[in-house]
Design an enzyme around this catalytic site. Structure first.
Site, PDB file in Angstrom:
ATOM      1  N   ASP A  60      22.956  23.563 -62.880  1.00 25.20           N
ATOM      2  CA  ASP A  60      22.943  22.171 -63.300  1.00 25.20           C
ATOM      3  C   ASP A  60      23.654  21.346 -62.231  1.00 25.20           C
ATOM      4  O   ASP A  60      24.238  21.914 -61.301  1.00 25.20           O
ATOM      5  CB  ASP A  60      23.550  21.976 -64.697  1.00 25.20           C
ATOM      6  CG  ASP A  60      24.984  22.473 -64.825  1.00 25.20           C
ATOM      7  OD1 ASP A  60      25.510  23.055 -63.844  1.00 25.20           O
ATOM      8  OD2 ASP A  60      25.588  22.294 -65.883  1.00 25.20           O
ATOM      9  N   TYR A  62      26.200  19.056 -59.926  1.00 28.85           N
ATOM     10  CA  TYR A  62      27.651  19.009 -59.753  1.00 28.85           C
ATOM     11  C   TYR A  62      28.226  18.065 -60.806  1.00 28.85           C
ATOM     12  O   TYR A  62      27.724  16.957 -60.996  1.00 28.85           O
ATOM     13  CB  TYR A  62      28.010  18.487 -58.362  1.00 28.85           C
ATOM     14  CG  TYR A  62      27.545  19.363 -57.219  1.00 28.85           C
ATOM     15  CD1 TYR A  62      28.029  20.666 -57.061  1.00 28.85           C
ATOM     16  CD2 TYR A  62      26.632  18.881 -56.274  1.00 28.85           C
ATOM     17  CE1 TYR A  62      27.607  21.463 -55.997  1.00 28.85           C
ATOM     18  CE2 TYR A  62      26.220  19.668 -55.202  1.00 28.85           C
ATOM     19  CZ  TYR A  62      26.716  20.964 -55.078  1.00 28.85           C
ATOM     20  OH  TYR A  62      26.311  21.747 -54.022  1.00 28.85           O
ATOM     21  N   PHE A  73      22.211  21.241 -55.185  1.00 30.91           N
ATOM     22  CA  PHE A  73      23.166  21.670 -54.161  1.00 30.91           C
ATOM     23  C   PHE A  73      23.453  20.620 -53.098  1.00 30.91           C
ATOM     24  O   PHE A  73      24.298  20.828 -52.233  1.00 30.91           O
ATOM     25  CB  PHE A  73      22.713  22.982 -53.497  1.00 30.91           C
ATOM     26  CG  PHE A  73      22.568  24.111 -54.456  1.00 30.91           C
ATOM     27  CD1 PHE A  73      23.671  24.751 -54.987  1.00 30.91           C
ATOM     28  CD2 PHE A  73      21.300  24.533 -54.849  1.00 30.91           C
ATOM     29  CE1 PHE A  73      23.534  25.791 -55.898  1.00 30.91           C
ATOM     30  CE2 PHE A  73      21.146  25.573 -55.760  1.00 30.91           C
ATOM     31  CZ  PHE A  73      22.277  26.211 -56.294  1.00 30.91           C
ATOM     32  N   HIS A 180      24.759  33.057 -58.321  1.00 28.50           N
ATOM     33  CA  HIS A 180      24.945  31.669 -57.909  1.00 28.50           C
ATOM     34  C   HIS A 180      25.906  31.595 -56.720  1.00 28.50           C
ATOM     35  O   HIS A 180      26.850  32.384 -56.631  1.00 28.50           O
ATOM     36  CB  HIS A 180      25.509  30.869 -59.085  1.00 28.50           C
ATOM     37  CG  HIS A 180      25.398  29.397 -58.933  1.00 28.50           C
ATOM     38  ND1 HIS A 180      26.335  28.648 -58.243  1.00 28.50           N
ATOM     39  CD2 HIS A 180      24.471  28.505 -59.385  1.00 28.50           C
ATOM     40  CE1 HIS A 180      25.981  27.376 -58.282  1.00 28.50           C
ATOM     41  NE2 HIS A 180      24.855  27.250 -58.967  1.00 28.50           N
TER      42      HIS A 180
END
Length: 213
Positions: A60, A62, A73, A180
């Site tokens: 999801d 930041y 990202f 991740h």
């Protein structure tokens, strides 16, 4: 949003699950600090569908205010910790990352769809918009890509993203999965997974231009 996504998005927006999601988001944006800002929620879909070669699926956005910019990202001002680790893996994998900043627009322009499993989040509350309908939307997006694009590379980072693997025809597409890149999990198998060289090798094999990572 790019014109190439119009038919798919129109169909999804009219479904009951998305109408419920929209109602939730309308209230959430009115009463809480939600990230990213409204105008950036669907920024990943400004990528031309007909040019998509690689799909990077994260978790999801930041959840720190001012960071999320609508591309998974990515950030235009800083290089967040997860992206620091992504750049480290690029450097170890292929020699040197090309981006001087945290802005991943150059990847997008080369046909990298930077998508999260959930497209919004409440500030300072990671995962706060899970279970609200975004997962269904992302599932439908992956299914649509699987059917309508040839020779894609799907890079799935994190448990939620990896759960989408069953939606992808691996006889047609390449699936690369790993933990991740967050500092909490990067050392559990993200580092050393070499997705960037593997992705480019697959693209080259299928006569497609490699990504300048």
């Amino acid at each position: 949003m790019h014109e190439s996504w119009k038919g798919f998005l129109k169909s999804e927006f009219e479904k009951p699950y998305f109408k419920e999601l929209s109602a939730f988001l309308h209230e959430a944006y009115e009463t809480s600090q939600i990230l990213p800002k409204k105008s950036l929620v669907f920024r990943a879909f400004t990528t031309d569908l007909n040019e998509v070669k690689v799909v990077i699926l994260g978790q999801d956005p930041y959840h720190t205010p001012g960071i999320a910019d609508g591309l998974a990202f990515s950030n235009r001002k800083v290089i967040p910790p997860s992206l620091v680790n992504i750049y480290k893996e690029i450097d170890d994998d292929i020699g040197k990352h090309a981006n001087p900043s945290g802005d991943l627009t150059p990847w997008q322009k080369q046909g990298v769809l930077l998508l999260n499993n959930v497209l919004t989040v409440e500030a300072h509350k990671a995962g706060s918009h899970r279970g609200k309908g975004w997962e269904t939307f992302t599932t439908e997006t992956i299914k649509y890509l699987n059917t309508n694009r040839p020779h894609l590379v799907f890079i799935l980072w994190g448990r939620d993203a990896r759960n989408k693997k069953s939606l992808i025809d691996t006889s047609k597409h390449l699936v690369l999965e790993a933990p991740h890149p967050s500092p909490l999990s990067a050392y559990a198998g993200f580092f050393g997974s070499k997705p960037f060289s593997k992705a480019n090798a697959f693209l080259k094999k299928n006569g497609l231009e490699e990504i300048i990572w």
